[in-house]
Structure formats: C-alpha cells, structure tokens
Motif scaffolding. Structure first.
Motif, PDB file in Angstrom:
ATOM      1  N   PHE A  43      -5.296   0.437 -10.791  1.00  0.00           N
ATOM      2  CA  PHE A  43      -3.989   0.056 -11.329  1.00  0.00           C
ATOM      3  C   PHE A  43      -3.358  -1.063 -10.502  1.00  0.00           C
ATOM      4  CE2 PHE A  43      -4.642   4.489 -12.678  1.00  0.00           C
ATOM      5  CZ  PHE A  43      -4.784   4.223 -14.031  1.00  0.00           C
ATOM      6  N   PHE A  44      -3.660  -1.064  -9.241  1.00  0.00           N
ATOM      7  CA  PHE A  44      -3.284  -2.181  -8.372  1.00  0.00           C
ATOM      8  C   PHE A  44      -3.939  -3.457  -8.921  1.00  0.00           C
ATOM      9  CE2 PHE A  44      -3.262  -4.537  -4.317  1.00  0.00           C
ATOM     10  CZ  PHE A  44      -2.058  -4.139  -3.755  1.00  0.00           C
ATOM     11  N   ALA A  45      -5.225  -3.338  -9.274  1.00  0.00           N
ATOM     12  CA  ALA A  45      -5.958  -4.480  -9.824  1.00  0.00           C
ATOM     13  C   ALA A  45      -5.377  -4.910 -11.165  1.00  0.00           C
ATOM     14  CB  ALA A  45      -7.431  -4.125  -9.982  1.00  0.00           C
ATOM     15  N   ILE A  46      -5.062  -3.934 -12.010  1.00  0.00           N
ATOM     16  CA  ILE A  46      -4.523  -4.283 -13.329  1.00  0.00           C
ATOM     17  C   ILE A  46      -3.186  -5.016 -13.166  1.00  0.00           C
ATOM     18  CG2 ILE A  46      -3.530  -3.326 -15.445  1.00  0.00           C
ATOM     19  CD1 ILE A  46      -5.732  -1.174 -15.315  1.00  0.00           C
ATOM     20  N   GLY A  47      -2.352  -4.529 -12.257  1.00  0.00           N
ATOM     21  CA  GLY A  47      -1.085  -5.205 -11.997  1.00  0.00           C
ATOM     22  C   GLY A  47      -1.308  -6.627 -11.503  1.00  0.00           C
ATOM     23  N   ALA A  48      -2.233  -6.768 -10.560  1.00  0.00           N
ATOM     24  CA  ALA A  48      -2.502  -8.090  -9.996  1.00  0.00           C
ATOM     25  C   ALA A  48      -3.027  -9.041 -11.076  1.00  0.00           C
ATOM     26  CB  ALA A  48      -3.517  -7.961  -8.865  1.00  0.00           C
ATOM     27  N   TYR A  49      -3.959  -8.570 -11.875  1.00  0.00           N
ATOM     28  CA  TYR A  49      -4.520  -9.440 -12.908  1.00  0.00           C
ATOM     29  C   TYR A  49      -3.508  -9.772 -13.994  1.00  0.00           C
ATOM     30  CZ  TYR A  49      -9.275 -10.110 -11.390  1.00  0.00           C
ATOM     31  OH  TYR A  49     -10.376 -10.529 -10.704  1.00  0.00           O
ATOM     32  N   THR A  50      -2.663  -8.795 -14.352  1.00  0.00           N
ATOM     33  CA  THR A  50      -1.635  -9.076 -15.354  1.00  0.00           C
ATOM     34  C   THR A  50      -0.740 -10.206 -14.854  1.00  0.00           C
ATOM     35  OG1 THR A  50      -1.646  -6.745 -15.899  1.00  0.00           O
ATOM     36  CG2 THR A  50       0.195  -8.039 -16.734  1.00  0.00           C
ATOM     37  N   ALA A  51      -0.263 -10.055 -13.631  1.00  0.00           N
ATOM     38  CA  ALA A  51       0.637 -11.066 -13.076  1.00  0.00           C
ATOM     39  C   ALA A  51      -0.070 -12.417 -12.984  1.00  0.00           C
ATOM     40  CB  ALA A  51       1.118 -10.622 -11.698  1.00  0.00           C
TER      41      ALA A  51
ATOM     42  N   TYR B 257       0.836  -1.206   0.000  1.00  0.00           N
ATOM     43  CA  TYR B 257       0.000   0.000   0.000  1.00  0.00           C
ATOM     44  C   TYR B 257       0.869   1.254   0.000  1.00  0.00           C
ATOM     45  CZ  TYR B 257      -4.063  -2.923   1.038  1.00  0.00           C
ATOM     46  OH  TYR B 257      -5.057  -3.852   0.971  1.00  0.00           O
ATOM     47  N   ALA B 258       1.985   1.179   0.739  1.00  0.00           N
ATOM     48  CA  ALA B 258       2.868   2.342   0.788  1.00  0.00           C
ATOM     49  C   ALA B 258       3.373   2.688  -0.606  1.00  0.00           C
ATOM     50  CB  ALA B 258       4.034   2.078   1.738  1.00  0.00           C
ATOM     51  N   VAL B 259       3.792   1.650  -1.347  1.00  0.00           N
ATOM     52  CA  VAL B 259       4.293   1.890  -2.701  1.00  0.00           C
ATOM     53  C   VAL B 259       3.202   2.536  -3.556  1.00  0.00           C
ATOM     54  CG1 VAL B 259       5.005   0.714  -4.820  1.00  0.00           C
ATOM     55  CG2 VAL B 259       6.024   0.083  -2.626  1.00  0.00           C
ATOM     56  N   THR B 260       1.975   2.010  -3.448  1.00  0.00           N
ATOM     57  CA  THR B 260       0.865   2.559  -4.215  1.00  0.00           C
ATOM     58  C   THR B 260       0.550   3.985  -3.762  1.00  0.00           C
ATOM     59  OG1 THR B 260      -0.002   0.317  -4.235  1.00  0.00           O
ATOM     60  CG2 THR B 260      -1.451   2.046  -5.033  1.00  0.00           C
ATOM     61  N   ALA B 261       0.580   4.186  -2.445  1.00  0.00           N
ATOM     62  CA  ALA B 261       0.256   5.509  -1.910  1.00  0.00           C
ATOM     63  C   ALA B 261       1.299   6.546  -2.326  1.00  0.00           C
ATOM     64  CB  ALA B 261       0.141   5.448  -0.390  1.00  0.00           C
ATOM     65  N   ILE B 262       2.577   6.111  -2.398  1.00  0.00           N
ATOM     66  CA  ILE B 262       3.612   7.060  -2.835  1.00  0.00           C
ATOM     67  C   ILE B 262       3.313   7.533  -4.253  1.00  0.00           C
ATOM     68  CG2 ILE B 262       6.052   7.239  -3.479  1.00  0.00           C
ATOM     69  CD1 ILE B 262       6.644   5.406  -1.044  1.00  0.00           C
ATOM     70  N   GLY B 263       2.893   6.612  -5.089  1.00  0.00           N
ATOM     71  CA  GLY B 263       2.528   6.992  -6.453  1.00  0.00           C
ATOM     72  C   GLY B 263       1.350   7.963  -6.465  1.00  0.00           C
ATOM     73  N   LEU B 264       0.346   7.659  -5.664  1.00  0.00           N
ATOM     74  CA  LEU B 264      -0.839   8.519  -5.620  1.00  0.00           C
ATOM     75  C   LEU B 264      -0.484   9.882  -5.045  1.00  0.00           C
ATOM     76  CD1 LEU B 264      -3.881   8.781  -6.005  1.00  0.00           C
ATOM     77  CD2 LEU B 264      -4.196   7.865  -3.715  1.00  0.00           C
ATOM     78  N   SER B 265       0.419   9.873  -4.058  1.00  0.00           N
ATOM     79  CA  SER B 265       0.848  11.127  -3.445  1.00  0.00           C
ATOM     80  C   SER B 265       1.549  12.003  -4.476  1.00  0.00           C
ATOM     81  CB  SER B 265       1.778  10.815  -2.289  1.00  0.00           C
ATOM     82  OG  SER B 265       2.157  11.987  -1.648  1.00  0.00           O
ATOM     83  N   LEU B 266       2.337  11.346  -5.298  1.00  0.00           N
ATOM     84  CA  LEU B 266       3.035  12.050  -6.377  1.00  0.00           C
ATOM     85  C   LEU B 266       2.020  12.679  -7.320  1.00  0.00           C
ATOM     86  CD1 LEU B 266       6.085  12.142  -6.949  1.00  0.00           C
ATOM     87  CD2 LEU B 266       5.748  10.269  -8.555  1.00  0.00           C
TER      88      LEU B 266
ATOM     89  N   TYR C 257       3.704   2.089 -10.140  1.00  0.00           N
ATOM     90  CA  TYR C 257       3.913   1.741  -8.732  1.00  0.00           C
ATOM     91  C   TYR C 257       2.782   0.824  -8.250  1.00  0.00           C
ATOM     92  CZ  TYR C 257       7.442   5.461  -8.163  1.00  0.00           C
ATOM     93  OH  TYR C 257       8.555   6.245  -8.251  1.00  0.00           O
ATOM     94  N   ALA C 258       1.537   1.258  -8.546  1.00  0.00           N
ATOM     95  CA  ALA C 258       0.394   0.460  -8.108  1.00  0.00           C
ATOM     96  C   ALA C 258       0.426  -0.914  -8.773  1.00  0.00           C
ATOM     97  CB  ALA C 258      -0.909   1.181  -8.451  1.00  0.00           C
TER      98      ALA C 258
END
Lengths: 283, 240, 356
Positions: C54-62, C30-39, C206-207
């Motif tokens: 985008f977290f979901a897209i990453g998860a589904y891609t993998a 979550y921190a990694v995702t939040a850093i991206g969102l913070s940016l 990031y997400a």
C-alpha cells in the motif's frame, strides 16, 4: 510441437522441485500446525553447501549434494527447536519466528557465500525427445524427486516412526495418551522438512541459479503447491507442484516470462479463497 | 499400586481437583463416579501424567494405560495401526494378542478407525490401551454415548480381563449403576472433592448416593436441577 | 510529557544534518505506516506480511498522477484514497482467510502487484520513474528537506490523534473484542466483516499517504523500492514495542530506523566488505523478530514493565502504561487462531494472572 514438449518437461521438472518444497511444508504442518516460512531457506542453504562442497572442498558430484541435503536437515532441526522448542508457542507465533529465522539466515548466507546468485552444473548433456532438446538434469530432477516422494510415502504409511508422526497429525491428544512426544515428533518433522527442502535446492540450483533471497520465491511456490492438498496431503502437494510448474513454464514460454509469478501467485490466492469459501459452506 | 495423596489440579484459575486422596490396589476394580464437571477427567489426566498437578503426590507402581473420554482414536489410521501405536512405549507392537482378548477387533483390522461405530471405536480404544501391557487401566466414560447392550458387552470384556489377567481397573463413570455393578469399591467426586467412598454395596445403600446417582427416592425435578448445576460447572473447568 | 516530546521532535530537524534529516523523514513515514499496520494486527487481529504494497500503491499513484500533469497536492490526496480503495476491494475476499493463510495471501498480493508494475510500461516497468516533481501548489514547491520533515511531522501527529481517538471510540472497543475472539465479537453483534475491512482500508490509507510523500521527497519510485523486506521491516517495527499500540508503533519505527542507520554506518566503515550493511540489517531484523516473539511476545515495553512490576514490592509504573497502552498483546493475537486452551501444566497463564 518441440517447443511444447520442452515447456512441458521443464515445467514438470521445476514442478517436482516445488513439490519437494511443498512436501516440506506439509511434513511440518501436519505434525505441528506450523507454517514454516523458512522452507525456502533450506533449499537455498542446501544448494550453497553443495556448491561449496564441489568447488572448495573438492567433493565429487553426488557427495556434495548429499552434504547439502544433510546440512538442510540439520538446519531444519535447529529452526524447529527455535520455532516449537519452547512450550506454549502458538502456530502463528512459530510462523513469525520462522520468518525471523529466514531473515537471519540471509545474514549468514551473505557472510559465507556473498550476495550474488550461485549455480553449478549438474548432470551434463542433453537428450532429444519429440524433436526437443532437453537437459538431462530435468530427468534427474524428476527421477530423484519422485523417488524421494515415494520414500516419504513409504515412511509415513509403512514405518512405525512414520505412523507415529501421522498419529500426531491425526490427534495430538491421543498421541500424548499413548506416550508419543508430540514435541519430539514436531522437531523430527522440521528435520524432515529441512531434508525435503534440501533435495529441492540441490536439484534446482543447476537449472535456476539461487541467491540468498531466492527463498521467498521457492517458499511461495512450495506453499502454493502444498495448499492444493490443504497442507495435509503429500500426493496433492505433488499434483499442485506439477500443475504450478507446467503452468508457469507454459505462460513463460507462450505469453511472457515475467508473468510466471503472477500466474503462480494468482492461482494460489484463488485456490486459498476457494478453499476458505468451501470451508464456510461446509460449516 | 496407584495412589494419589492430597492432589490439587488447577486449570487456569479454576481448581478442578481439590485435595483428592485415592488408591487402587493390585488387581482391584475401583470406580470413580460423579456428575459432569466434577473434575473426574482432570483427575485421571493428572493420574495419567498428562496434566501437572499444582500440589500433592501421585505414585504408580507398574505400567498404567488410559482410555480417554471420547475415545480419541487416530481416525485416519487403520484399526491395526491404532492398536500398534498403543505400544509406542512398549516392545511388542503386534496387535495379535489383542485380537485374542477382544476377538471382535480381528475382523476390523484393516478398517479405518473413523468409519467404525461408536461401540467398535470404544473397543479399539480399550484395545489400544491394552497394547501397552498395562497392569492398571483407567477408562474414562466407557458408557458415554453408547447403547446399553454395547456397554454391557464392553463391561463384560473388562470384567473378564480383570478376572483372567488380574488387571487393575479404575473406571470413571457418570453411570453410577454400571460402576457399582462392575466394581467392588468406589469414590464419589463432586466439585473436585471426594464426598463419599467405600464398597459399592455400602455406597448403594447410602441415602445420599441413591438419591443423587441412582435416581432412587428423588423427584425428577430435583434431578434436573442438579444436572443444571453440574453442566454449569463443567463449562467452568472446560473439561466437558 | 507528550507535548514536550512533540515540541522536541518538531524542533529537532533544525539541528539535523541533511543525511539525518532523510532518516528523520523516512522514520516518520514508516511510523505512519506502522501505526496503520499496528491497528490492523493489534486491533483487528489480522496479520499482513505485505503492508508495503500500500506504501507502493500510494507512491505510484502520486508519481503517475503528478507526472501526467496533475497538481501534486491533488495527487497526494488521491494516493491514500486509491490505496484504501484497493484494500477495500482486495480485502473482501482476502480477509476471509485466517492466520497463516492471510499472511501468505497478503505477501502474495504484494508480489503480484510488484510483478504487474514491473511488466507495465505505463507504470515505469522495472526501472520505475525518475524525476517525480516535488510537492507544491503552482510555482511554490517544497524544495527543502526541512519542509518535508515538518510535513511528515504534521502527518504523524494527525495520524496519531486520529488513531488514538479511534481506539478509544466505540468501534475501537468493539475491534479490541475482535482481536481476542472473533466469534465472541460476532455474537455480541459487532459487524466483524465490515470492521475488519474498514481497518484494512484505513491502514492502507496511512501507508498510501506515507508512500505519496515518500515519492515526492525521494523523487523516484521503482518496484525495487518496495520489496518484501520492507513489509517485514514494518512487522518488526510493530511487534517490537507491543502490538496495537500507537506509541509502540511510533517508537518501533523510530528505534528500528535509528538502529538501521547506526548499523549502516558500522557496515560502511572503511575495510568492511560491500555487502556488510545488508548483512547487518538482515541479522538485526531477523534476530529481533525471533527474540521478541520467543521471549517477549507482548513486546519489549510491556515485557519489561511486567518484569518491573514483578520485582519485590513492585508496582506498575503508570508512565510506561501511558507510553505503551497494552491494547492487545502479540500473544493474544497469535493465540486467537487456536481455541483458547489452558496451559498444560495447570499454572495460570500471564493473562489470567493479570486479570485477577
């Protein structure tokens, strides 16, 4: 043929519900320039209060719904106080506050009504039109929604208070100049938004069971309806709601029910992008 | 009936009005002149209660109404609605009495304010302020962007309101000629300070005022450089 | 100080129970995702209410790629790339929108993607995928939670280093100008549109990578794993300690994750109704959001620091500045939708006081 009529009428009924939610967005946005993310919450709370009125308090049908609508109006006023009560809260900050309020409301809704969908039966029975069997509740939804929207139109164009609110929407500075308190009008618009959302909730809950997190779907659909008129026109919010409701109903009936949301959301996105592009061209 | 003492108004870090003392007596017509960005608009906003002063006092006896710079009508509402909203804090919302004072408005009652010409809009703005039944009226930049003939017509209306109804007027004007012609007394505001005051006749005779505001006895280039300065200060205080 | 923190967080997993190890890993992701969102929110001034997509897209891609026999490492590399690519494509039209329109558009985009996933059997439909393999090369797979914990730790460090350098770089400074005034940034020649799109894609990457690790660690993915609530959680994590701050996002994610864990334990105490954990988490998220935006729009740390500096004879504590450099306050972001106005009462706004 009878299927088409059924889809059309049910779509119009649902669309009227969206139009009511959308009008709530418009009522609040015009005066305050705030997008009230908690617009769907009003509908959910009104539906739940009406349900409690019917089941626990034993209130007769009609009275229970009225209670629900009033509760939503009061909630609107309270949310407005948080969202715009403090000076110098920017519209986007107010949006985030209403988002927070909507999520906070989840906790209250779950505590009182639990986390399962709730419904109650509205107007009983059905009627036949062009061979299609239709719920009477559809007619009630359409009739009440149109009356409410008509009343809203009369309020804004014929009454002094309504004109004062329109004046705030038209020119805030000028409103202050003539002594209208823009903040107080803003609070009033939140109460109005609450009432409008409340009407949508008590009308729709017999057709579509609502659960605490139904507010997102309602808010998104209402926003999509409101965006038709750039969040400023009640008439266009009605048109938008009807288009959306009928489109969803047809897609759900002829293509696949689960694509309803995609159509609605996609349509809203395209519309917003088209409007943004037009704004750029005009400027 | 309207007086300000040692008034200081800050807009952010800029002091737009710095220690202004002025007064308008019952039934008097007073002008406030000064270049663009001198702080005139900020001063009237403070007098109208729309901006909170940092220090100093404002005393108002009787009802006060205000015609803001740029007219600021409710452009999507009808003229009639614009007028009746002027009585928001009053009792009588019927604009009929305004049609008697400003007959030109009667025929425009149903028109949308946004479709009117600049002069007509200015008249609606004055009418809307009059709906509050003021005993003192502040008009910010009556002449701005209007043709001279329209301005003189509006000025006549204001003068007759003053004469017939004893309305006190504070006229905020860049056009010093118009201000001195209309008003008996005037203040000159520059950079937030009152730099001169007195009867219009006195001020008109003053060399300094003549040169800066009446375009007499000065070369055109000097006037232009002065305008350059003032537009810069206008940007600073943000009221322009 | 920072090295100490890094060392402590690196060694921490050795002492954690398996349940807490899961919290640790999710916290990092979550921190990694939040850093991206913070940016995105703090630097580029764009509000996204659908970052979880985008977290979901990453998860589904993998998940999809590895289930079709591709090496999990390759799949994990492709996850952020696809997320970024989607963001780049969607961003072109969507980033034209401003303020609340953009907020609704990003939310709508997330709902559309979730709906499409639900309706596509190839993507597992509404039930999603189970039995996603663990991350590994050939036969050597990462089977212990400890491995994932250190992988997440490494990812977090890399993302933070990259982001901190980006913020200090020339484009980073240009982006800061973007957050305060787009028009001003444009007028001094900042390629506004391209920068916004780049940040959007980077935040999606990031997400995406976090989502990829998530799915390998958890082992399944369904549309319900990435609800709108997750997007709201991310927003809360980002605003709580100040927008645009890398450290703020890290501590926000940590604080919220730990708080939620505590609330979850309270909610599942004996005798509590079944819905109690959900109720508590909603109440916490909602109230935090409302209170922060209403009373501490610059975030908790900057807000407290200002109070600290305001005490008689007070000076700013240099350490706190290091922990949460105030790159762009929520206030300035939120204000950017409206032309800057002076406060009606004529008193200088806090920003102006600070500048003096």
């Amino acid at each position: 043929m009878s299927a088409l009529v059924e889809y059309l009428i049910s779509g119009v009924a649902i669309g009227c519900g969206f139009a009511l939610v959308g009008s709530g967005f418009v009522a609040i946005f015009r005066v305050t320039e705030v997008i009230n993310f908690a617009q769907g919450t009003f509908a959910v709370v009104a539906g739940f209060v009406a349900y409690s009125g019917l089941t626990s308090a034993g209130a007769p049908q009609g009275v229970a719904e009225a209670l629900g609508v009033l509760a939503a109006g009061a909630l609107g006023l309270a949310f407005g106080g948080a969202a715009i009560g403090r000076k110098h809260t920017s519209p986007l900050a107010s949006l985030v506050i209403t988002l927070g309020l909507a999520v906070t409301a989840y906790a209250g809704e779950i505590a009182i009504w639990g986390d399962q969908p709730i419904s109650f039966s509205g107007l009983q029975g059905d009627f036949v039109l062009a061979g299609a069997h239709l719920l009477r509740q559809y007619l009630l939804v359409i009739g009440v929604a149109l009356l409410v929207l008509l009343g809203l139109g009369v309020f804004f164009t014929r009454t002094y208070l309504g004109k004062g609110m329109t004046a705030c929407a038209s020119n805030r500075f000028a409103a202050e100049v003539v002594g209208i308190s823009v903040r107080r009008m803003g609070l009033l618009s939140f109460a109005l938004g609450g009432l409008l959302g409340g009407f949508a909730g008590v009308l729709l809950i017999p057709i579509q069971p609502l659960s605490f997190n139904s507010d997102i779907d309602l808010a998104i659909s209402g926003f999509a309806a409101a965006i038709f008129g750039g969040l400023r026109s009640f008439e266009m919010a009605l048109v938008g709601g009807l288009v959306l409701g009928v489109a969803e109903s047809l897609v759900g009936g002829y293509v696949q029910a689960s694509y309803e949301t995609v159509v609605a959301l996609g349509g809203m996105l395209l519309l917003m992008l088209w409007q943004a592009r037009r704004r750029v061209e005009l400027a | 009936m309207l007086s300000a003492t040692d008034l200081v108004v800050r807009l952010g870090s800029v002091t737009a009005v710095d220690g202004v003392t002025l007064s308008v007596e019952r039934g008097e017509m007073v002008a406030l002149v000064g270049p663009n960005g001198a702080g005139k608009t900020t001063l009237v906003k403070a007098l109208a209660g729309l901006v909170r002063p940092a220090s100093g006092t404002i005393a108002v006896e009787g009802r006060l109404a205000y015609v803001p710079e740029g007219r600021h009508l409710f452009y999507d509402l009808s003229v009639e609605d614009n007028l009746s909203l002027g009585a928001w804090r009053g009792r009588d919302r019927n604009p009929k009495r305004i049609y008697e004072v400003l007959p030109g408005l009667a025929g425009l009652a149903r028109r949308r304010a946004g479709t009117l010409s600049g002069g007509q809009q200015q008249m609606v703005a004055v009418g809307r302020a009059l709906m509050a039944d003021p005993e003192i009226l502040m008009v910010d930049e009556l002449s701005l962007g209007l043709a001279p003939i329209v301005v003189s017509d509006l000025a006549d209306h204001l003068a007759s309101l003053h004469q017939r109804h004893g309305l006190a007027l504070l006229l905020i004007e860049q056009n010093a000629r118009l201000a001195f012609d209309l008003c008996s007394r005037a203040y000159v505001l520059e950079n937030g300070h009152i730099v001169a005051s007195g009867s219009s006749a006195e001020l008109e005779r003053s060399e300094q005022v003549r040169r800066a505001y009446l375009g007499v006895g000065s070369t055109p280039s000097k006037v232009r450089s002065r305008e350059g300065d003032s537009s810069e200060s206008a940007r600073r205080d943000g009221s322009a | 100080m920072i090295l100490l923190l890094a060392a402590a967080s690196f060694l921490l997993p050795l002492w954690l129970s398996s349940a807490n190890l899961t919290v640790y890993i999710l916290l990092g992701l979550y921190a990694v995702t939040a850093i991206g969102l913070s940016l995105l929110m703090g630097l580029a001034g764009q509000v996204s209410l659908g970052q979880a997509v985008f977290f979901a897209i990453g998860a589904y891609t993998a998940a999809v790629l590895s289930l079709h026999g591709l090496s999990t490492v390759v799949a994990l590399v492709l996850a952020p790339l696809l997320a970024a690519a989607v963001a780049a494509v969607v961003g072109v039209p969507i980033l034209r929108l401003r303020g609340h329109h953009l907020a609704f558009a990003t939310l709508a985009f997330q709902l559309i993607v979730l709906s499409v996933i639900t309706n596509t059997p190839f993507l597992g439909g509404g039930l999603g995928f189970t039995a996603v393999p663990g991350l590994g090369i050939g036969k050597a797979t990462l089977s212990s939670s400890l491995g994932y914990a250190w992988l997440t730790w490494g990812l977090t460090v890399v993302v933070m280093v990259v982001t901190l350098n980006l913020i200090r770089s020339r484009p980073g400074r240009a982006l800061r100008a973007l957050a305060t005034s787009e028009a001003a940034a444009e007028s001094v020649g900042v390629p506004v549109v391209r920068y916004k799109l780049a940040v959007f894609a980077l935040s999606a990457a990031y997400a995406g990578v976090a989502g990829g690790i998530y799915v390998f660690f958890i082992g399944y993915a369904s549309p319900g794993s990435f609800p709108v609530e997750l997007s709201v959680e991310l927003v809360v994590m980002v605003v709580i300690f100040g927008l645009g701050s890398v450290w703020g996002a890290l501590f926000g994610a940590a604080g919220i994750s730990v708080l939620m864990q505590v609330l979850n334990q309270v909610g599942t105490l004996h005798g509590m109704p079944q819905y109690m954990p959900t109720l508590l988490s909603y109440a916490a998220y909602g109230l935090i959001l409302v209170v922060i935006v209403m009373f501490l729009p610059a975030g908790v740390l900057p807000g407290l620091r200002r109070l600290w500096a305001r005490r008689p004879g007070g000076r700013e504590d240099p350490m706190s500045r290091q922990i949460a450099p105030p790159i762009a306050s929520l206030r300035s972001l939120l204000r950017s939708t409206r032309p800057k106005t002076t406060r009606a009462d004529g008193t200088p706004s806090p920003e102006q006081t600070r500048r003096q």
